[in-house]
Structures are given as structure tokens and as C-alpha cells.
Design a protein around this motif. Structure first.
Motif, PDB file in Angstrom:
ATOM      1  N   SER A 173     -19.826  40.058 -10.245  1.00 36.28           N
ATOM      2  CA  SER A 173     -19.729  41.417 -10.763  1.00 36.28           C
ATOM      3  C   SER A 173     -18.739  41.512 -11.908  1.00 36.28           C
ATOM      4  N   ILE A 174     -19.190  42.032 -13.045  1.00 39.68           N
ATOM      5  CA  ILE A 174     -18.269  42.266 -14.159  1.00 39.68           C
ATOM      6  C   ILE A 174     -17.349  43.433 -13.840  1.00 39.68           C
ATOM      7  N   SER A 175     -17.796  44.354 -12.995  1.00 38.13           N
ATOM      8  CA  SER A 175     -16.970  45.521 -12.690  1.00 38.13           C
ATOM      9  C   SER A 175     -15.692  45.132 -11.965  1.00 38.13           C
ATOM     10  N   SER A 176     -15.759  44.163 -11.060  1.00 39.98           N
ATOM     11  CA  SER A 176     -14.556  43.747 -10.344  1.00 39.98           C
ATOM     12  C   SER A 176     -13.565  43.070 -11.285  1.00 39.98           C
ATOM     13  N   ALA A 177     -14.080  42.283 -12.224  1.00 39.14           N
ATOM     14  CA  ALA A 177     -13.195  41.625 -13.191  1.00 39.14           C
ATOM     15  C   ALA A 177     -12.508  42.656 -14.084  1.00 39.14           C
ATOM     16  N   ILE A 178     -13.265  43.622 -14.592  1.00 34.86           N
ATOM     17  CA  ILE A 178     -12.679  44.628 -15.470  1.00 34.86           C
ATOM     18  C   ILE A 178     -11.696  45.508 -14.706  1.00 34.86           C
ATOM     19  N   THR A 179     -12.006  45.833 -13.455  1.00 33.08           N
ATOM     20  CA  THR A 179     -11.077  46.637 -12.649  1.00 33.08           C
ATOM     21  C   THR A 179      -9.756  45.899 -12.453  1.00 33.08           C
ATOM     22  N   LEU A 180      -9.826  44.604 -12.161  1.00 32.28           N
ATOM     23  CA  LEU A 180      -8.606  43.813 -12.015  1.00 32.28           C
ATOM     24  C   LEU A 180      -7.802  43.821 -13.315  1.00 32.28           C
ATOM     25  N   LEU A 181      -8.495  43.714 -14.441  1.00 33.94           N
ATOM     26  CA  LEU A 181      -7.813  43.729 -15.735  1.00 33.94           C
ATOM     27  C   LEU A 181      -7.208  45.102 -16.034  1.00 33.94           C
ATOM     28  N   GLU A 182      -7.888  46.165 -15.616  1.00 29.50           N
ATOM     29  CA  GLU A 182      -7.340  47.515 -15.772  1.00 29.50           C
ATOM     30  C   GLU A 182      -6.027  47.651 -15.000  1.00 29.50           C
TER      31      GLU A 182
ATOM     32  N   ALA B 236      -4.884  32.083 -13.899  1.00 25.17           N
ATOM     33  CA  ALA B 236      -6.333  31.999 -13.752  1.00 25.17           C
ATOM     34  C   ALA B 236      -6.863  33.307 -13.199  1.00 25.17           C
ATOM     35  N   ILE B 237      -7.957  33.786 -13.787  1.00 23.65           N
ATOM     36  CA  ILE B 237      -8.677  34.945 -13.265  1.00 23.65           C
ATOM     37  C   ILE B 237     -10.076  34.445 -12.941  1.00 23.65           C
ATOM     38  N   THR B 238     -10.387  34.390 -11.653  1.00 20.31           N
ATOM     39  CA  THR B 238     -11.594  33.725 -11.195  1.00 20.31           C
ATOM     40  C   THR B 238     -12.111  34.416  -9.942  1.00 20.31           C
ATOM     41  N   ASN B 239     -13.208  33.924  -9.394  1.00 22.09           N
ATOM     42  CA  ASN B 239     -13.811  34.616  -8.246  1.00 22.09           C
ATOM     43  C   ASN B 239     -13.260  34.173  -6.906  1.00 22.09           C
ATOM     44  N   ARG B 240     -12.559  33.029  -6.839  1.00 25.13           N
ATOM     45  CA  ARG B 240     -11.987  32.598  -5.568  1.00 25.13           C
ATOM     46  C   ARG B 240     -10.797  31.670  -5.818  1.00 25.13           C
ATOM     47  N   GLN B 241      -9.877  31.666  -4.855  1.00 23.36           N
ATOM     48  CA  GLN B 241      -8.654  30.890  -5.009  1.00 23.36           C
ATOM     49  C   GLN B 241      -8.924  29.394  -5.151  1.00 23.36           C
ATOM     50  N   LEU B 242      -9.958  28.898  -4.489  1.00 20.41           N
ATOM     51  CA  LEU B 242     -10.239  27.467  -4.525  1.00 20.41           C
ATOM     52  C   LEU B 242     -11.331  27.093  -5.515  1.00 20.41           C
ATOM     53  N   SER B 243     -11.548  27.938  -6.516  1.00 19.86           N
ATOM     54  CA  SER B 243     -12.409  27.528  -7.626  1.00 19.86           C
ATOM     55  C   SER B 243     -11.704  26.401  -8.372  1.00 19.86           C
ATOM     56  N   PRO B 244     -12.402  25.663  -9.234  1.00 16.80           N
ATOM     57  CA  PRO B 244     -11.755  24.535  -9.916  1.00 16.80           C
ATOM     58  C   PRO B 244     -10.451  24.898 -10.627  1.00 16.80           C
ATOM     59  N   VAL B 245     -10.426  26.007 -11.376  1.00 16.31           N
ATOM     60  CA  VAL B 245      -9.176  26.371 -12.049  1.00 16.31           C
ATOM     61  C   VAL B 245      -8.229  27.079 -11.094  1.00 16.31           C
ATOM     62  N   GLY B 246      -8.773  27.754 -10.077  1.00 16.88           N
ATOM     63  CA  GLY B 246      -7.925  28.451  -9.119  1.00 16.88           C
ATOM     64  C   GLY B 246      -7.003  27.516  -8.373  1.00 16.88           C
ATOM     65  N   GLN B 247      -7.474  26.298  -8.103  1.00 15.88           N
ATOM     66  CA  GLN B 247      -6.674  25.329  -7.364  1.00 15.88           C
ATOM     67  C   GLN B 247      -5.474  24.830  -8.149  1.00 15.88           C
ATOM     68  N   ILE B 248      -5.585  24.769  -9.465  1.00 15.06           N
ATOM     69  CA  ILE B 248      -4.538  24.097 -10.245  1.00 15.06           C
ATOM     70  C   ILE B 248      -3.712  25.035 -11.108  1.00 15.06           C
ATOM     71  N   ALA B 249      -4.111  26.314 -11.197  1.00 18.31           N
ATOM     72  CA  ALA B 249      -3.345  27.259 -12.012  1.00 18.31           C
ATOM     73  C   ALA B 249      -2.018  27.589 -11.333  1.00 18.31           C
ATOM     74  N   GLU B 250      -1.052  27.945 -12.139  1.00 16.44           N
ATOM     75  CA  GLU B 250       0.253  28.348 -11.623  1.00 16.44           C
ATOM     76  C   GLU B 250       0.141  29.627 -10.796  1.00 16.44           C
ATOM     77  N   LEU B 251      -0.711  30.537 -11.245  1.00 17.24           N
ATOM     78  CA  LEU B 251      -0.957  31.800 -10.548  1.00 17.24           C
ATOM     79  C   LEU B 251      -2.438  32.127 -10.676  1.00 17.24           C
ATOM     80  N   THR B 252      -3.067  32.545  -9.553  1.00 18.19           N
ATOM     81  CA  THR B 252      -4.494  32.840  -9.556  1.00 18.19           C
ATOM     82  C   THR B 252      -4.741  34.237  -9.009  1.00 18.19           C
ATOM     83  N   LEU B 253      -5.497  35.037  -9.764  1.00 22.39           N
ATOM     84  CA  LEU B 253      -5.951  36.339  -9.307  1.00 22.39           C
ATOM     85  C   LEU B 253      -7.462  36.276  -9.125  1.00 22.39           C
ATOM     86  N   THR B 254      -7.965  36.815  -8.024  1.00 26.02           N
ATOM     87  CA  THR B 254      -9.384  36.679  -7.721  1.00 26.02           C
ATOM     88  C   THR B 254     -10.088  38.030  -7.671  1.00 26.02           C
ATOM     89  N   THR B 255     -11.407  37.973  -7.851  1.00 21.31           N
ATOM     90  CA  THR B 255     -12.207  39.188  -7.904  1.00 21.31           C
ATOM     91  C   THR B 255     -13.087  39.386  -6.681  1.00 21.31           C
TER      92      THR B 255
END
Length: 284
Positions: free
Chosen positions: A242-251, A213-232
Motif C-alpha cells: 500500500s502506498i497509503s501506509s508509506a505516505i502516512t508514515l512519511l507524514e 530504512a523505510i520498508t514493509n518489514r523489519q527483516l526485509s533485506p535492507v531492514g536487517q542491516i539498516a541502523e534504524l528501520t521503520l515499517t509500513t
């Protein structure tokens, strides 16, 4: 990328907590300043549970006691306070036109600084390994989350085969029907959270596929149940994502994939360049 932050500790142990302990964890997560300064009794009263439940949460999360948990919360809060204080999106005054663009840039800068502080190198390398080793990857992003999802889909297609993506409005059951335990689903989910994200995660889990899961916080709905969660934007309080934080994480992920899978990527890109040349795809 430093030591594991409190929000990550909560995420990893959240499913094993009692209902009362979950309420306390979510309360502290959303009120780090109070968690850093208030007593166990005060926190329990705010969360609607007993002081004992607050203390038991500390033990459940692996701390030696409440004071140990609070010291961890205090360190994280102080580290992130400076970046959070520069978050000024709510204070943008449209009448001060000369300061508007500078204010937006400063806000984005604070978000990227927070991304650096909150990240875990270990989690990033785990995510990279999962992407490199997966037999196939399905990327899901719905509504506004589709923008970051498509950027990653396009970039990943340059590096490896067997990558597909949802539409902005949903996915077909046939899209995920051939997943195996070697497959990986990457779900992008930012507010407002879409039900399709949860449906996709649950479909993947039913077929034992990995879920990132790539989301804005660990306890977002998908963040809670994903095997691994990365947050922005874990510690940034704002209605704006911010789209910039998401793209930076993806970079960062793309850089890691290049490092881990250099030989296969080089071979694929040479093949793609020949195809591009044959089709006259680019002007230069």
C-alpha cells in the motif's frame, strides 16, 4: 504507538543470533499464530532445529524463557489479528463491482490501523532527530519504491537544504562520495526488493553515514542491516504493498520534523516563497 513489538525485538537482536536461532526467529516472525500457540518442540521441528535452539532464542532476545517469549508473541498476534482479518485483497471478486471500491478502502483502512499499532514513538523521534541533524541527506528509491522516495524528497526539500535523491534505476558513485558520519541515507525498499538498495546501504556504511530504512518489514533485506528501520505493513499478508501506509508514515515524520526544527523551517519557507514569487511559479 505502544510498547516495542516482537518483530522489532527480533530486528534489534538478529545480527547476534546463531544461524539456528535466526531460522527460528524468521519462522516465528512469519508464523505468529504458530508461535503464539505451539510448543518449543513443535516450533523447532517446523524451523528445522532442536527444541533447545528455540529455548536459547528466548534467552538471546532477553526473555526469561520460552514461555515469556511466547506470551509476547501471543499478545502481539492477538492485537494484530483483527486488523489482519480485514485484509481482503486476495478475496476481491471482480464480478461484484458494487463492492470493489469499498473492499479496497477497507483494506487500506486495516493497513493504516496496523501501522498505528506496530509503530514505536521512540524510533520515530530517533528518525526525526537524525533527519534534522544530518549535514546532508541522500534518498534512495528504486523501481516502484521511487514513488514514495520522491514524495519524501520533494517534501523534505521544502523544509531543509542539502537533500538529494537517486533515480528510479540506480545511483552514481559520485552521489555518495562525499558522505561523512554526519550524513544520512534514507532507503525506501518494498517488494520486489532491488539490489541497488543493498548497494546503497553498503556504500553509506563504508563511509560511516547513518542509514534509515523505510520498508514493509523489519527483516526485509535492507531492514536487517539498516541502523534504524521503520515499517509500513509488518503484519499484513498480501502481495500488494500500500502506498497509503508509506505516505502516512512519511507524514508522521514530516510532522515531527516541523516540531523539532520549526525556526529553521520557517526561515527556509519564507525564502522559498520569495523565490517562487519572483519566478511567478504558481497561479495563485
Amino acid at each position: 504507538m505502544g510498547e516495542k513489538q516482537f518483530n522489532q525485538i527480533i530486528k534489534e537482536g538478529f545480527s547476534s543470533l546463531s544461524p539456528g536461532q535466526k531460522r527460528v526467529a524468521e519462522y516465528i516472525k512469519g508464523h505468529m499464530d504458530e508461535g503464539a500457540l505451539h510448543t518449543a518442540y513443535q516450533i523447532g521441528k517446523k524451523a528445522g532445529v532442536s527444541e533447545t535452539t528455540v529455548i536459547r532464542l528466548a534467552y538471546a532476545l532477553g526473555f526469561s524463557g520460552f514461555s515469556d517469549l511466547q506470551e509476547k508473541v501471543r499478545r502481539d498476534w492477538l492485537e494484530n489479528k483483527q486488523a489482519s482479518q480485514t485484509e481482503v485483497s486476495a478475496a476481491i471478486d471482480t464480478t461484484e463491482e458494487s463492492q470493489l471500491f469499498e473492499t479496497v478502502i477497507q483494506r487500506e483502512k486495516s493497513i493504516l490501523e496496523q501501522l498505528l499499532n506496530q509503530g514505536s514513538s521512540e524510533d520515530l523521534w530517533v528518525a526525526v532527530d537524525k533527519i534534522v541533524q544530518a549535514d546532508r541527506i541522500f534518498i534512495g528509491g528504486f523501481g516502484s519504491s521511487f514513488a514514495a522516495a520522491y514524495w519524501f524528497y520533494y517534501s523534505l526539500r521544502q523544509l531543509r537544504e542539502n537533500v538529494s535523491i537517486s533515480t528510479p534505476t540506480g545511483f552514481m558513485p559520485e552521489d555518495v562520495s562525499e558522505f561523512t558520519e554526519k550524513s544520512l541515507v534514507i532507503v525506501f525498499s518494498f517488494p520486489r526488493y532491488r539490489n541497488d538498495s543493498l548497494k546503497l546501504v553498503n556504500s553509506a556504511k563504508q563511509q560511516k553515514a547513518g542509514v534509515l530504512a523505510i520498508t514493509n518489514r523489519q527483516l526485509s533485506p535492507v531492514g536487517q542491516i539498516a541502523e534504524l528501520t521503520l515499517t509500513t505493513e509488518e503484519q499484513i499478508e498480501s502481495s500488494h504493498n500500500s502506498i497509503s501506509s508509506a505516505i502516512t508514515l512519511l507524514e508522521v515524520l514530516i510532522a515531527g520534523i516541523h516540531h523539532k526544527d520549526e525556526e529553521r523551517i520557517s526561515s527556509r519557507q519564507q525564502k522559498l516563497e520569495r523565490i517562487y514569487a519572483n519566478h511567478g511559479l504558481f497561479i495563485e
